[in-house]
Motif scaffolding. Structure first.
Motif, PDB file in Angstrom:
ATOM      1  N   LYS A  47      11.866  57.078  41.519  1.00 54.43           N
ATOM      2  CA  LYS A  47      11.252  58.136  42.083  1.00 54.43           C
ATOM      3  C   LYS A  47      11.121  59.377  41.397  1.00 54.43           C
ATOM      4  N   GLU A  48      10.136  60.077  41.705  1.00 51.87           N
ATOM      5  CA  GLU A  48      10.055  61.662  41.130  1.00 51.87           C
ATOM      6  C   GLU A  48      10.815  62.702  41.882  1.00 51.87           C
ATOM      7  N   GLU A  90      12.056  65.432  43.903  1.00 51.96           N
ATOM      8  CA  GLU A  90      11.421  66.354  44.758  1.00 51.96           C
ATOM      9  C   GLU A  90      12.272  67.431  45.206  1.00 51.96           C
ATOM     10  N   ASP A 105      17.646  66.053  43.166  1.00 52.41           N
ATOM     11  CA  ASP A 105      17.128  65.081  42.116  1.00 52.41           C
ATOM     12  C   ASP A 105      16.627  65.643  40.790  1.00 52.41           C
ATOM     13  N   TYR A 106      16.338  66.733  40.556  1.00 49.33           N
ATOM     14  CA  TYR A 106      16.247  67.341  39.232  1.00 49.33           C
ATOM     15  C   TYR A 106      17.524  67.461  38.476  1.00 49.33           C
ATOM     16  N   ARG A 135      18.142  63.545  37.612  1.00 50.86           N
ATOM     17  CA  ARG A 135      17.431  62.963  36.559  1.00 50.86           C
ATOM     18  C   ARG A 135      17.626  63.698  35.094  1.00 50.86           C
TER      19      ARG A 135
END
Length: 409
Positions: free
Chosen positions: A173-174, A176, A180-181, A184
């Protein structure tokens, strides 16, 4: 108490001699192993990783979340004031807005609405426990005890959010949100920092960000609303800038590029924070004898407090220092801009606020959306100019406001 700029900066920039101690119970509430209490090389290395969470690329992810939540809250405020137009204090409404915004920026959908409500409702107990003078032992019924219970409740949600973020990023998933950042970023080929952060460690970082941002950002936002209402000429200039940037579309979502086109708003936010700094001092503790001056050495184990207010109201740097004057920040050659060492709103040195750009951006977005969507009046009382210190500065009357839909575009 170090009241001069030179002494304040010397304390802030001497990690070998002094470390922030906040209040006696801070380590009990925030946990002694929290990264904010690290010193020396370990603090520097940890901070390098976290700096990546506030790059322009990262802020570009957060800005849309901030704008969306702000608009939702402002519409709710308008509905409440339409139903009951009597003046209402905005202290807790601003705090709720900031908490929900930060939780969504930091954790996205990995914390559900019920979890966000629980953290928001209980967090005030942490604020009350971090006042400078408090009973220090966490006995049942004390402020410190209640704050620790709040931290435990919040950490359950935050640990779960960190785990869910890792699962989401592993599924492709990207990003959000901040978690998450972060996850990633650790997968990027050029990443050189630690990759073994546990869910608990990541949750502690997010909790420390909530602690660092919630009260200070709420103070800044409340005084932002108050200062604009009390200065119609500045209010008008901020609104004219918004109309120019947004053109014929007041519902246009705010972006980083749009914020770049709002120099007057950004100058106002900096000036409002200077006139009424959320934090006027931060207690430090000497870890060994500190030769702070030629004729005095602070004994080891002493509390030593750098004060920021005098630096921010130095008449040689800020002529007419008590006057709210955003224009002083628009001239690159002004004394305000050529003496950045005096602007201690966010501290200085190795413990300087890591999220200062996020805080400035959030205050700017809320005021930008508010002045685009509605009109407001500050209902002054005999306590409007008095200050109440509850961890940070607030108007003693909690800032009474009336809101109504904007009369004309």
């Amino acid at each position: 108490m170090a009241s001069s700029n030179d002494y304040a900066r010397k304390i802030l920039n001497s990690p070998a001699h002094a470390e922030p101690c906040l209040v006696h119970s801070a380590k009990q509430i925030l946990r002694a192993e929290n990264w904010v209490f690290l010193t020396g090389k370990s603090h520097v290395e940890y901070r390098k990783v976290l700096n990546g969470l506030f790059t322009r690329k990262a802020l570009g992810i957060y800005v849309g979340i901030q704008d969306q939540i702000t608009r939702e809250f402002l519409k709710r405020w308008l509905d409440e004031h339409t139903a009951d137009p009597t003046p209402k204090p905005i202290m807790f409404t601003c705090r709720d807005l900031n908490m929900v915004t930060s939780l969504r920026v930091f954790c996205g959908s990995h914390i559900d609405d019920a979890g966000a409500r629980e953290i928001t409702q209980k967090y005030w107990d942490i604020t009350l426990a971090l006042e400078l003078v408090n009973f220090p032992l966490p006995l049942p019924g004390t402020k410190v005890y209640r704050a620790i219970q709040c931290r435990k409740a919040a950490m359950k949600h935050l640990v779960s959010a960190a785990a869910k973020s890792k699962i989401a990023m592993a599924s492709g998933k990207e990003p959000e949100c901040m978690l998450d950042y972060w996850v990633r970023a650790m997968e990027e080929p050029g990443y050189k920092g630690r990759k073994d952060f546990t869910d608990d460690e990541m949750a502690m970082v997010v909790f420390s960000f909530l602690f660092a941002s919630q009260d200070a950002m709420s103070s800044g936002l409340i005084y932002g609303f108050q200062h604009l209402a009390d200065h119609p000429d500045i209010y008008k200039k901020v609104r004219e800038e918004q109309d120019r940037v947004r053109g014929s579309n007041p519902d246009r979502p705010v972006t980083l590029e749009m914020l770049d086109e709002m120099p007057y708003l950004r100058a106002f936010v900096r000036e409002s924070l200077r006139v009424k700094p959320p934090v006027t001092m931060v207690p430090y503790k000497t870890t060994k004898a500190f030769p702070i001056a030629d004729d005095y050495t602070v004994p080891s184990g002493s509390m030593i407090i750098p004060s920021f207010y005098n630096s921010l109201h130095d008449p040689e740097v800020y002529p007419e220092p008590d006057v709210l004057n955003p224009e002083r920040w628009l001239d690159p050659q002004s004394s305000a801009n050529t003496n950045p060492k005096n602007y201690l709103v966010f501290g200085a040195g190795p413990h300087k606020c890591i999220g200062l750009e996020y805080a400035l951006m959030n205050i700017a977005i809320v005021l930008a959306d508010a002045i685009t969507m509605m009109d407001w009046d500050h209902v002054r009382t005999e306590k409007s100019d008095e200050v109440e210190i509850i961890a940070t500065l607030f108007p003693k009357d909690h800032c009474l406001m009336t809101f109504r839909p904007r009369a004309s575009a």
